[in-house]
Scaffold this motif. Structure first.
Motif, PDB file in Angstrom:
ATOM      1  N   TYR A 190      20.617  74.700  65.199  1.00 15.06           N
ATOM      2  CA  TYR A 190      21.429  74.336  64.044  1.00 15.06           C
ATOM      3  C   TYR A 190      22.832  73.923  64.466  1.00 15.06           C
ATOM      4  CZ  TYR A 190      18.046  75.842  60.566  1.00 15.06           C
ATOM      5  OH  TYR A 190      16.931  75.945  59.778  1.00 15.06           O
ATOM      6  N   ALA A 191      23.393  72.987  63.690  1.00 11.00           N
ATOM      7  CA  ALA A 191      24.762  72.550  63.928  1.00 11.00           C
ATOM      8  C   ALA A 191      25.726  73.684  63.596  1.00 11.00           C
ATOM      9  CB  ALA A 191      25.073  71.333  63.059  1.00 11.00           C
ATOM     10  N   THR A 192      26.732  73.847  64.428  1.00 13.31           N
ATOM     11  CA  THR A 192      27.745  74.876  64.169  1.00 13.31           C
ATOM     12  C   THR A 192      28.851  74.350  63.259  1.00 13.31           C
ATOM     13  OG1 THR A 192      28.891  74.239  66.203  1.00 13.31           O
ATOM     14  CG2 THR A 192      27.315  76.044  66.343  1.00 13.31           C
ATOM     15  N   GLU A 193      28.891  73.027  63.082  1.00 11.01           N
ATOM     16  CA  GLU A 193      29.867  72.389  62.204  1.00 11.01           C
ATOM     17  C   GLU A 193      29.129  71.388  61.322  1.00 11.01           C
ATOM     18  OE1 GLU A 193      32.831  70.571  64.608  1.00 11.01           O
ATOM     19  OE2 GLU A 193      33.330  72.404  65.688  1.00 11.01           O
ATOM     20  N   GLY A 194      29.833  70.923  60.296  1.00  9.87           N
ATOM     21  CA  GLY A 194      29.237  69.906  59.437  1.00  9.87           C
ATOM     22  C   GLY A 194      28.760  70.470  58.118  1.00  9.87           C
ATOM     23  N   PRO A 195      28.105  69.643  57.297  1.00 10.16           N
ATOM     24  CA  PRO A 195      27.699  70.062  55.954  1.00 10.16           C
ATOM     25  C   PRO A 195      26.569  71.076  55.981  1.00 10.16           C
ATOM     26  CG  PRO A 195      26.782  67.911  56.455  1.00 10.16           C
ATOM     27  CD  PRO A 195      27.714  68.249  57.586  1.00 10.16           C
ATOM     28  N   ALA A 196      26.569  71.964  54.990  1.00  9.41           N
ATOM     29  CA  ALA A 196      25.490  72.947  54.872  1.00  9.41           C
ATOM     30  C   ALA A 196      24.238  72.319  54.277  1.00  9.41           C
ATOM     31  CB  ALA A 196      25.947  74.113  54.002  1.00  9.41           C
ATOM     32  N   ILE A 203      22.647  68.101  52.985  1.00 10.62           N
ATOM     33  CA  ILE A 203      22.896  66.659  53.005  1.00 10.62           C
ATOM     34  C   ILE A 203      22.384  66.062  51.707  1.00 10.62           C
ATOM     35  CG2 ILE A 203      22.340  64.489  54.164  1.00 10.62           C
ATOM     36  CD1 ILE A 203      22.172  66.020  56.786  1.00 10.62           C
ATOM     37  N   GLU A 204      23.332  65.596  50.879  1.00  7.56           N
ATOM     38  CA  GLU A 204      22.989  65.035  49.581  1.00  7.56           C
ATOM     39  C   GLU A 204      23.700  63.711  49.334  1.00  7.56           C
ATOM     40  OE1 GLU A 204      23.029  68.085  46.411  1.00  7.56           O
ATOM     41  OE2 GLU A 204      23.348  69.539  48.018  1.00  7.56           O
ATOM     42  N   SER A 205      24.240  63.101  50.396  1.00  8.95           N
ATOM     43  CA  SER A 205      24.928  61.819  50.273  1.00  8.95           C
ATOM     44  C   SER A 205      24.966  61.157  51.637  1.00  8.95           C
ATOM     45  CB  SER A 205      26.361  62.026  49.768  1.00  8.95           C
ATOM     46  OG  SER A 205      27.132  62.722  50.751  1.00  8.95           O
ATOM     47  N   MET A 206      25.251  59.855  51.648  1.00  9.87           N
ATOM     48  CA  MET A 206      25.367  59.147  52.920  1.00  9.87           C
ATOM     49  C   MET A 206      26.535  59.680  53.732  1.00  9.87           C
ATOM     50  SD  MET A 206      22.805  57.243  53.137  1.00  9.87           S
ATOM     51  CE  MET A 206      23.300  56.439  54.661  1.00  9.87           C
ATOM     52  N   TYR A 207      27.625  60.043  53.062  1.00 13.42           N
ATOM     53  CA  TYR A 207      28.774  60.598  53.772  1.00 13.42           C
ATOM     54  C   TYR A 207      28.370  61.848  54.552  1.00 13.42           C
ATOM     55  CZ  TYR A 207      33.164  63.078  54.563  1.00 13.42           C
ATOM     56  OH  TYR A 207      34.193  63.762  55.150  1.00 13.42           O
ATOM     57  N   GLU A 208      27.622  62.734  53.910  1.00 11.25           N
ATOM     58  CA  GLU A 208      27.188  63.957  54.578  1.00 11.25           C
ATOM     59  C   GLU A 208      26.221  63.647  55.713  1.00 11.25           C
ATOM     60  OE1 GLU A 208      27.615  67.187  50.947  1.00 11.25           O
ATOM     61  OE2 GLU A 208      25.942  65.772  50.950  1.00 11.25           O
ATOM     62  N   GLU A 209      25.399  62.623  55.542  1.00  9.65           N
ATOM     63  CA  GLU A 209      24.527  62.214  56.645  1.00  9.65           C
ATOM     64  C   GLU A 209      25.361  61.818  57.859  1.00  9.65           C
ATOM     65  OE1 GLU A 209      21.528  59.341  56.090  1.00  9.65           O
ATOM     66  OE2 GLU A 209      20.416  60.485  54.578  1.00  9.65           O
ATOM     67  N   TYR A 210      26.378  60.980  57.636  1.00  8.44           N
ATOM     68  CA  TYR A 210      27.182  60.471  58.751  1.00  8.44           C
ATOM     69  C   TYR A 210      27.928  61.578  59.485  1.00  8.44           C
ATOM     70  CZ  TYR A 210      26.315  55.752  56.955  1.00  8.44           C
ATOM     71  OH  TYR A 210      25.735  54.581  56.536  1.00  8.44           O
ATOM     72  N   ILE A 211      28.492  62.532  58.749  1.00  6.87           N
ATOM     73  CA  ILE A 211      29.262  63.567  59.446  1.00  6.87           C
ATOM     74  C   ILE A 211      28.343  64.598  60.110  1.00  6.87           C
ATOM     75  CG2 ILE A 211      31.300  63.271  58.007  1.00  6.87           C
ATOM     76  CD1 ILE A 211      30.546  65.758  56.467  1.00  6.87           C
ATOM     77  N   ALA A 212      27.071  64.639  59.723  1.00  6.23           N
ATOM     78  CA  ALA A 212      26.129  65.552  60.373  1.00  6.23           C
ATOM     79  C   ALA A 212      25.607  65.001  61.693  1.00  6.23           C
ATOM     80  CB  ALA A 212      24.953  65.833  59.430  1.00  6.23           C
ATOM     81  N   ILE A 213      25.544  63.683  61.818  1.00 10.25           N
ATOM     82  CA  ILE A 213      24.884  63.059  62.968  1.00 10.25           C
ATOM     83  C   ILE A 213      25.472  63.478  64.316  1.00 10.25           C
ATOM     84  CG2 ILE A 213      24.485  60.830  64.112  1.00 10.25           C
ATOM     85  CD1 ILE A 213      23.944  59.687  61.274  1.00 10.25           C
ATOM     86  N   PRO A 214      26.801  63.498  64.520  1.00  7.46           N
ATOM     87  CA  PRO A 214      27.318  63.875  65.853  1.00  7.46           C
ATOM     88  C   PRO A 214      26.861  65.254  66.313  1.00  7.46           C
ATOM     89  CG  PRO A 214      29.040  62.829  64.565  1.00  7.46           C
ATOM     90  CD  PRO A 214      27.894  63.061  63.634  1.00  7.46           C
ATOM     91  N   GLN A 215      26.854  66.237  65.401  1.00  4.26           N
ATOM     92  CA  GLN A 215      26.406  67.584  65.761  1.00  4.26           C
ATOM     93  C   GLN A 215      24.912  67.603  66.074  1.00  4.26           C
ATOM     94  OE1 GLN A 215      28.061  70.671  66.071  1.00  4.26           O
ATOM     95  NE2 GLN A 215      29.872  69.384  66.148  1.00  4.26           N
ATOM     96  N   TYR A 216      24.135  66.876  65.293  1.00  9.87           N
ATOM     97  CA  TYR A 216      22.703  66.789  65.570  1.00  9.87           C
ATOM     98  C   TYR A 216      22.479  66.168  66.951  1.00  9.87           C
ATOM     99  CZ  TYR A 216      21.189  67.807  60.712  1.00  9.87           C
ATOM    100  OH  TYR A 216      20.930  68.392  59.506  1.00  9.87           O
ATOM    101  N   ALA A 217      23.247  65.117  67.254  1.00  8.24           N
ATOM    102  CA  ALA A 217      23.084  64.420  68.531  1.00  8.24           C
ATOM    103  C   ALA A 217      23.353  65.340  69.716  1.00  8.24           C
ATOM    104  CB  ALA A 217      23.999  63.206  68.582  1.00  8.24           C
TER     105      ALA A 217
END
Length: 240
Positions: free
Chosen positions: A37-43, A45-59
């Protein structure tokens, strides 16, 4: 076989373990499931904005998991955020998106499917993902449940009733003969089997679909490679 589930920051350690147990229960003998699990980012994902800010942590997690020898990873969001990027980064680990996995499973089971997404804000991007999957001609509709992701499990009965009601509309008005759950929290709520019994058509659980596809592709010896991957990894540096 080692398969990882890479998701958003968890609500609790208990929920993480509950989801891991479910995935392990669904997995084939010999498959080991671990959660990342990501230690940072949205809890959620319900919007494109949340998708974008989640991607770096997922990567970062994807790169780490490949180095640790995992055979496959499942993106922990049915919108498949960042899937192309992870496939660029990972040359020896399969990365599977539950959204596309669910769409293709639905296309094999019927002529037209309806995607039940979480919110109106995700309808446009859902159509884009279906188009990207090559299955635009197989979609009957995309309908929103409009219950916030983090509230889906508060009242399972109420959520199930709403999903069934919307699913019935999809069958009667849009002529859908398969339904796809468009949210991993819906998937882990285990409503698909109940919906199938009540509605009489297949209902795809994207978590199960992604897991079984990952296992099948790894068993077939399939890997997704990209000639740019090593250059990209060198550019982003060592990620922990």
């Amino acid at each position: 076989m080692k398969v990882a589930y890479v998701g958003a920051a968890p609500k609790s350690a208990e929920e993480v373990e509950r989801r891991r147990r479910l995935l392990q229960q669904w997995a084939a003998p010999g498959t080991t499931i671990e959660m990342a699990y990501a230690t940072e980012g949205p809890a959620s994902i319900e919007s494109m904005y949340e998708e974008y800010i989640a991607i770096p942590q997922y990567a970062k997690n994807m790169v780490r998991l490949e180095r640790e020898g995992f055979d496959a990873a499942i993106v922990g969001c049915a919108g498949d955020p960042g899937l192309d990027a992870y496939r660029e980064l990972c040359t020896n680990m399969l990365v599977v998106g539950p959204g596309m996995s669910g769409f293709h499973a639905a296309a094999l089971l019927g002529r037209k499917f309806t995607l039940l997404t979480v919110a109106d804000s995700m309808i446009a991007s859902s159509y884009e993902l279906i188009q990207k999957s090559g299955l635009a001609s197989s979609v009957a509709s995309v309908l929103a449940v409009n219950i916030p992701v983090l509230e889906l499990s508060h009242n399972r009965t109420q959520t199930l009733e709403k999903l069934v009601r919307i699913g019935r509309d999809a069958i009667e008005k849009d002529r859908a003969d398969v339904l796809v759950l468009g949210c991993m929290s819906m998937a882990f709520l285990q409503v698909a089997d109940d919906m199938q019994k009540l509605l009489g058509i297949p209902v795809i659980n994207p978590a199960k679909a992604a897991l079984k596809l990952a296992e099948s592709l790894v068993s077939c010896g399939s890997k997704l490679t990209n000639g740019k991957a090593k250059t990209i990894e060198e550019r982003i540096g060592n990620q922990k």
